[in-house]
Design a protein around this motif. Structure first.
Motif, mmCIF file in Angstrom:
data_model
loop_
_atom_site.group_PDB
_atom_site.id
_atom_site.type_symbol
_atom_site.label_atom_id
_atom_site.label_comp_id
_atom_site.label_asym_id
_atom_site.label_seq_id
_atom_site.Cartn_x
_atom_site.Cartn_y
_atom_site.Cartn_z
ATOM 1 N N LEU A 67 0.856 -1.173 0.000
ATOM 2 C CA LEU A 67 0.000 0.000 0.000
ATOM 3 C C LEU A 67 0.900 1.233 0.000
ATOM 4 O O LEU A 67 1.573 1.505 0.984
ATOM 5 N N ASP A 68 0.952 1.933 -1.113
ATOM 6 C CA ASP A 68 1.853 3.079 -1.234
ATOM 7 C C ASP A 68 1.221 4.119 -2.152
ATOM 8 O O ASP A 68 1.188 3.946 -3.374
ATOM 9 N N ASP A 69 0.719 5.198 -1.567
ATOM 10 C CA ASP A 69 0.092 6.256 -2.359
ATOM 11 C C ASP A 69 1.089 6.898 -3.321
ATOM 12 O O ASP A 69 0.719 7.319 -4.417
ATOM 13 N N GLY A 70 2.346 6.988 -2.926
ATOM 14 C CA GLY A 70 3.374 7.561 -3.793
ATOM 15 C C GLY A 70 3.536 6.756 -5.072
ATOM 16 O O GLY A 70 3.624 7.312 -6.173
ATOM 17 N N ARG A 71 3.568 5.443 -4.928
ATOM 18 C CA ARG A 71 3.693 4.559 -6.099
ATOM 19 C C ARG A 71 2.462 4.681 -6.994
ATOM 20 O O ARG A 71 2.572 4.723 -8.217
ATOM 21 N N VAL A 72 1.290 4.766 -6.396
ATOM 22 C CA VAL A 72 0.045 4.920 -7.158
ATOM 23 C C VAL A 72 0.071 6.233 -7.939
ATOM 24 O O VAL A 72 -0.260 6.263 -9.125
ATOM 25 N N ALA A 73 0.494 7.310 -7.277
ATOM 26 C CA ALA A 73 0.533 8.620 -7.922
ATOM 27 C C ALA A 73 1.529 8.645 -9.077
ATOM 28 O O ALA A 73 1.227 9.151 -10.157
ATOM 29 N N GLU A 74 2.711 8.089 -8.857
ATOM 30 C CA GLU A 74 3.725 8.079 -9.923
ATOM 31 C C GLU A 74 3.253 7.268 -11.132
ATOM 32 O O GLU A 74 3.440 7.686 -12.272
ATOM 33 N N ALA A 75 2.644 6.129 -10.882
ATOM 34 C CA ALA A 75 2.138 5.308 -11.983
ATOM 35 C C ALA A 75 1.019 6.034 -12.727
ATOM 36 O O ALA A 75 0.944 5.988 -13.960
ATOM 37 N N PHE A 76 0.166 6.711 -11.985
ATOM 38 C CA PHE A 76 -0.941 7.444 -12.607
ATOM 39 C C PHE A 76 -0.410 8.559 -13.505
ATOM 40 O O PHE A 76 -0.853 8.729 -14.639
ATOM 41 N N VAL A 77 0.558 9.311 -13.005
ATOM 42 C CA VAL A 77 1.132 10.403 -13.792
ATOM 43 C C VAL A 77 1.839 9.850 -15.027
ATOM 44 O O VAL A 77 1.683 10.378 -16.132
ATOM 45 N N ALA A 99 -2.869 10.820 -1.322
ATOM 46 C CA ALA A 99 -2.431 11.834 -0.362
ATOM 47 C C ALA A 99 -1.808 13.029 -1.086
ATOM 48 O O ALA A 99 -1.158 12.883 -2.118
ATOM 49 N N GLU A 100 -1.987 14.218 -0.519
ATOM 50 C CA GLU A 100 -1.517 15.451 -1.148
ATOM 51 C C GLU A 100 -0.006 15.446 -1.375
ATOM 52 O O GLU A 100 0.472 15.890 -2.425
ATOM 53 N N GLU A 101 0.746 14.958 -0.403
ATOM 54 C CA GLU A 101 2.212 14.922 -0.540
ATOM 55 C C GLU A 101 2.618 14.015 -1.709
ATOM 56 O O GLU A 101 3.536 14.329 -2.460
ATOM 57 N N ALA A 102 1.943 12.898 -1.855
ATOM 58 C CA ALA A 102 2.239 11.964 -2.941
ATOM 59 C C ALA A 102 1.891 12.584 -4.287
ATOM 60 O O ALA A 102 2.627 12.413 -5.267
ATOM 61 N N ARG A 103 0.788 13.325 -4.339
ATOM 62 C CA ARG A 103 0.403 13.996 -5.583
ATOM 63 C C ARG A 103 1.453 15.022 -5.986
ATOM 64 O O ARG A 103 1.869 15.083 -7.141
ATOM 65 N N ALA A 104 1.882 15.822 -5.013
ATOM 66 C CA ALA A 104 2.872 16.862 -5.301
ATOM 67 C C ALA A 104 4.187 16.246 -5.782
ATOM 68 O O ALA A 104 4.794 16.736 -6.745
ATOM 69 N N ALA A 105 4.616 15.176 -5.142
ATOM 70 C CA ALA A 105 5.869 14.527 -5.538
ATOM 71 C C ALA A 105 5.766 13.922 -6.936
ATOM 72 O O ALA A 105 6.726 13.983 -7.717
ATOM 73 N N ALA A 106 4.626 13.361 -7.268
ATOM 74 C CA ALA A 106 4.451 12.737 -8.579
ATOM 75 C C ALA A 106 4.366 13.776 -9.695
ATOM 76 O O ALA A 106 4.806 13.528 -10.815
ATOM 77 N N LEU A 107 3.824 14.951 -9.381
ATOM 78 C CA LEU A 107 3.673 15.995 -10.395
ATOM 79 C C LEU A 107 4.933 16.852 -10.551
ATOM 80 O O LEU A 107 5.070 17.569 -11.544
ATOM 81 N N ALA A 108 5.844 16.777 -9.604
ATOM 82 C CA ALA A 108 7.053 17.603 -9.627
ATOM 83 C C ALA A 108 7.873 17.451 -10.917
ATOM 84 O O ALA A 108 8.356 18.455 -11.447
ATOM 85 N N PRO A 109 8.049 16.245 -11.461
ATOM 86 C CA PRO A 109 8.861 16.121 -12.684
ATOM 87 C C PRO A 109 8.229 16.720 -13.942
ATOM 88 O O PRO A 109 8.909 16.869 -14.950
ATOM 89 N N LEU A 110 6.955 17.058 -13.885
ATOM 90 C CA LEU A 110 6.294 17.622 -15.067
ATOM 91 C C LEU A 110 6.678 19.094 -15.208
ATOM 92 O O LEU A 110 6.181 19.942 -14.486
ATOM 93 N N ASP A 111 7.555 19.379 -16.151
ATOM 94 C CA ASP A 111 7.956 20.759 -16.388
ATOM 95 C C ASP A 111 7.162 21.343 -17.556
ATOM 96 O O ASP A 111 6.368 20.655 -18.198
ATOM 97 N N ASP A 112 7.390 22.612 -17.819
ATOM 98 C CA ASP A 112 6.649 23.275 -18.894
ATOM 99 C C ASP A 112 6.936 22.655 -20.259
ATOM 100 O O ASP A 112 6.035 22.553 -21.097
ATOM 101 N N ALA A 113 8.163 22.242 -20.480
ATOM 102 C CA ALA A 113 8.506 21.643 -21.778
ATOM 103 C C ALA A 113 7.705 20.366 -22.013
ATOM 104 O O ALA A 113 7.172 20.150 -23.105
ATOM 105 N N GLN A 114 7.606 19.526 -20.986
ATOM 106 C CA GLN A 114 6.837 18.283 -21.115
ATOM 107 C C GLN A 114 5.368 18.602 -21.343
ATOM 108 O O GLN A 114 4.719 17.982 -22.186
ATOM 109 N N GLN A 115 4.824 19.572 -20.618
ATOM 110 C CA GLN A 115 3.418 19.935 -20.763
ATOM 111 C C GLN A 115 3.147 20.533 -22.144
ATOM 112 O O GLN A 115 2.122 20.237 -22.760
ATOM 113 N N ASN A 116 4.078 21.368 -22.641
ATOM 114 C CA ASN A 116 3.923 21.928 -23.993
ATOM 115 C C ASN A 116 3.904 20.818 -25.033
ATOM 116 O O ASN A 116 3.077 20.823 -25.952
#
Length: 173
Positions: A67-77, A99-116
């Motif tokens: 059970l690891d919310d961080g792993r779930v968030a990273e896989a989802f992203v 969890a909010e902390e897991a969401r923030a950590a999983a979204l951190a690698p998404l930079d503007d270049a990737q989003q563009n």
């Protein structure tokens, strides 16, 4: 009432649930995909599992590192970042109870270049939707399309300009 119907009613009310049975049920769910802790807690509640039994079963899975919310968030992203923006990813993970902390950590690698890049790829894939011939209308539809998919305004603007450049006779925005 038949004996099998009585057993079914008893299960719905949570009478036959012990920690072992709850853990087995959760393992059967986890065999198919990763779940956030809140999702599993909700599944147990819908089955009528008593709160104490549910917490014990979830604690056991956490002990086993299943059970690891961080792993779930990273896989989802990883699975959805190529077609959704940060906002939509954040919203969807929050709905799943990550969890909010897991969401923030999983979204951190998404930079503007990737989003563009992702927004432009989404527009190119769905280019047929924006080919009415009225360039201004098509650009507006494309911007709304990306906004609904959770991309930020500056990312939307750059992607629309890249995928649907304005005509020379269009007025500047």
């Amino acid at each position: 009432m038949t004996p099998s119907a009585t057993r079914k009613d008893d299960r719905r009310r949570g009478r036959d649930w012990d920690e072992g049975r709850a853990v087995r049920y959760l393992l059967s769910l986890l065999a198919r995909r990763d779940y956030a802790r809140a999702e599993l807690h909700g599944r147990l509640a819908r089955k009528g599992v008593p709160a104490g039994v549910a917490e014990a079963a979830l604690a056991r899975l956490a002990e086993l590192d299943l059970l690891d919310d961080g792993r779930v968030a990273e896989a989802f992203v990883r699975a959805h970042a190529h077609r959704k923006g940060r906002r939509a990813l954040e919203r969807d993970m929050a709905r799943r109870g990550v969890a909010e902390e897991a969401r923030a950590a999983a979204l951190a690698p998404l930079d503007d270049a990737q989003q563009n890049e992702a927004a432009t790829a989404v527009l190119r894939k769905h280019a047929w939707r924006f080919a009415s011939g009225d360039r201004r209308k098509d650009r507006a539809k494309a911007a709304g399309f990306l906004t609904r998919r959770g991309f930020d305004g500056d990312v939307v603007q750059r992607a629309v300009e890249a995928a649907l450049p304005p005509d020379a006779d269009d007025d500047p925005p």
